[in-house]
Design an enzyme around this catalytic site. Sequence first.
Site, short mmCIF file in Angstrom:
data_model
loop_
_atom_site.label_atom_id
_atom_site.label_comp_id
_atom_site.label_asym_id
_atom_site.label_seq_id
_atom_site.Cartn_x
_atom_site.Cartn_y
_atom_site.Cartn_z
N GLU A 11 0.84 -1.20 0.00
CA GLU A 11 0.00 0.00 0.00
C GLU A 11 0.88 1.25 0.00
OE1 GLU A 11 -3.27 0.16 2.73
OE2 GLU A 11 -3.78 2.20 2.11
N GLU A 23 4.12 4.96 4.36
CA GLU A 23 3.60 6.30 4.66
C GLU A 23 4.77 7.12 5.18
OE1 GLU A 23 0.55 8.07 4.23
OE2 GLU A 23 2.03 9.54 4.83
N ASP A 61 -2.03 12.05 -3.28
CA ASP A 61 -2.00 13.51 -3.36
C ASP A 61 -2.18 13.89 -4.83
OD1 ASP A 61 -1.46 13.87 -0.60
OD2 ASP A 61 0.64 13.38 -0.95
N LYS A 80 -1.95 21.08 -10.18
CA LYS A 80 -1.34 22.02 -11.13
C LYS A 80 -0.49 21.28 -12.14
CE LYS A 80 -1.28 25.94 -8.04
NZ LYS A 80 -0.59 26.48 -6.89
N ARG A 134 -9.94 7.45 5.11
CA ARG A 134 -10.27 8.77 5.66
C ARG A 134 -10.48 9.78 4.53
NH1 ARG A 134 -6.26 10.69 10.31
NH2 ARG A 134 -6.92 8.68 11.13
C1 LIG Z 1 -4.19 12.26 0.22
S1 LIG Z 1 -3.43 11.22 1.38
C2 LIG Z 1 -4.40 9.72 1.31
C3 LIG Z 1 -4.19 8.81 2.49
C4 LIG Z 1 -4.98 7.50 2.47
N1 LIG Z 1 -4.54 6.63 1.40
C5 LIG Z 1 -6.45 7.75 2.41
O1 LIG Z 1 -7.06 7.45 1.37
O2 LIG Z 1 -7.01 8.25 3.40
C6 LIG Z 1 -1.93 10.72 0.55
C7 LIG Z 1 -0.89 10.16 1.48
O3 LIG Z 1 0.20 9.65 0.74
C8 LIG Z 1 1.40 9.92 1.44
N2 LIG Z 1 2.48 9.90 0.44
C9 LIG Z 1 2.67 10.79 -0.57
N3 LIG Z 1 3.72 10.44 -1.32
C10 LIG Z 1 4.20 9.29 -0.78
C11 LIG Z 1 5.28 8.43 -1.13
N4 LIG Z 1 6.05 8.69 -2.20
N5 LIG Z 1 5.52 7.35 -0.35
C12 LIG Z 1 4.73 7.08 0.72
N6 LIG Z 1 3.67 7.85 1.09
C13 LIG Z 1 3.42 8.94 0.35
C14 LIG Z 1 1.16 11.26 2.09
O4 LIG Z 1 1.99 11.48 3.22
C15 LIG Z 1 -0.33 11.17 2.45
O5 LIG Z 1 -0.52 10.71 3.77
#
Ligand SMILES: C[S@@+](CC[C@H](N)C(=O)[O-])C[C@H]1O[C@@H](n2cnc3c(N)ncnc32)[C@H](O)[C@@H]1O
Length: 230
Positions: A58, A83, A139, A143, A210
Site C-alpha cells: 500500500e 507512509e 495527493d 497544477k 479517511r
Molecule cells: C491524500 S493522502 C491519502 C491517504 C490514504 N490513502 C487515504 O485514502 O485516506 C496521501 C498520502 O500519501 C502519502 N504519500 C505521498 N507520497 C508518498 C510516497 N512517495 N511514499 C509514501 N507515502 C506517500 C502522504 O503522506 C499522504 O498521507
Amino acid sequence: MRDEQDDEWPEGIPHRLYGRRRGKKLRPRQERLLSEALPRLRFTDLAFALGADALWFEVGFGGGEHTLAQMTANPGTAIIASEVYEHGLCSLLTEIIPDGGEATAPIPPRLRLWPADARELLLALPEASLDRLFLMFPDPWPKTRHAKRRFVHPEMIPILARVLKPGAQWRVASDDPTYQAWVTEVFAGQDAFVGGAPATIRPESWPGTRYEAKAFAAGRKPLYWSFRRL
Ligand SMILES: C[S@@+](CC[C@H](N)C(=O)[O-])C[C@H]1O[C@@H](n2cnc3c(N)ncnc32)[C@H](O)[C@@H]1O
C-alpha cells in the site's frame, strides 16, 4: 537511503519527496511508537512474507484504516504499508500496539511498514514480487507544473510493471477530477496494464479510507480503478 543528490533515480521521477513528513508536535506515546515500535515493524527484507498467500503493497496509507481492514480480512496475506507522514504512522501504530507495549508487544507477523518514499522500496524489491498494489487517494497535485509529483506518472509505469507479477492487480482510487482524467490518460498511453472503465461505487473488498470520507463529505465523486498487469 536515497537523497536529493542521488542521480540513480529514473529520469523524470523527482528526486525529492513532496508533502509533509511532520505535523504538530508529537505526544509522548507517539514518540514511543516511532522510536520503539516502528523499528520493530520496519520492513527490512521479505522473510516476513515467506509462506504467505500473497504479498501486497500500500502506497501512502494515511491513517491506516485501509491497511488494518485488509490485514484483518486477509490474515494469510503479507502486507507492506508505506507512509511518510509521522502522524499517519502513529495512527496505524496506535491501533496495533497497546499503550506501554511499544517495545515489547507482539507485532502483526504479516505486516511491515516502510516509513519513507514508497518509490524507493518499489525500485528495490525483486522483480515480479508483488501480487497487489493499493494507491488510495494519492495527493493529486492538480497544477500541471506539478504533474511530475503525481504517483501515477508515465515514468512510474515501468517501475510498477517490473515489481508486479503478471496478473497482479493495481488498485487506484481518486476523487480529484484532474487526477481522474490524468489516470485515464496515463494508462491509455501504456501497454503493461489493462483495466476497464473505473467503478463509481467502491467495489466490495475495498475498505474505505479517511480521504474517501472527506471526499464524500465535500460532495466529490471518487472513481475506483482495477488495473491488471499483463
Ligand atoms: C491524500 S493522502 C491519502 C491517504 C490514504 N490513502 C487515504 O485514502 O485516506 C496521501 C498520502 O500519501 C502519502 N504519500 C505521498 N507520497 C508518498 C510516497 N512517495 N511514499 C509514501 N507515502 C506517500 C502522504 O503522506 C499522504 O498521507
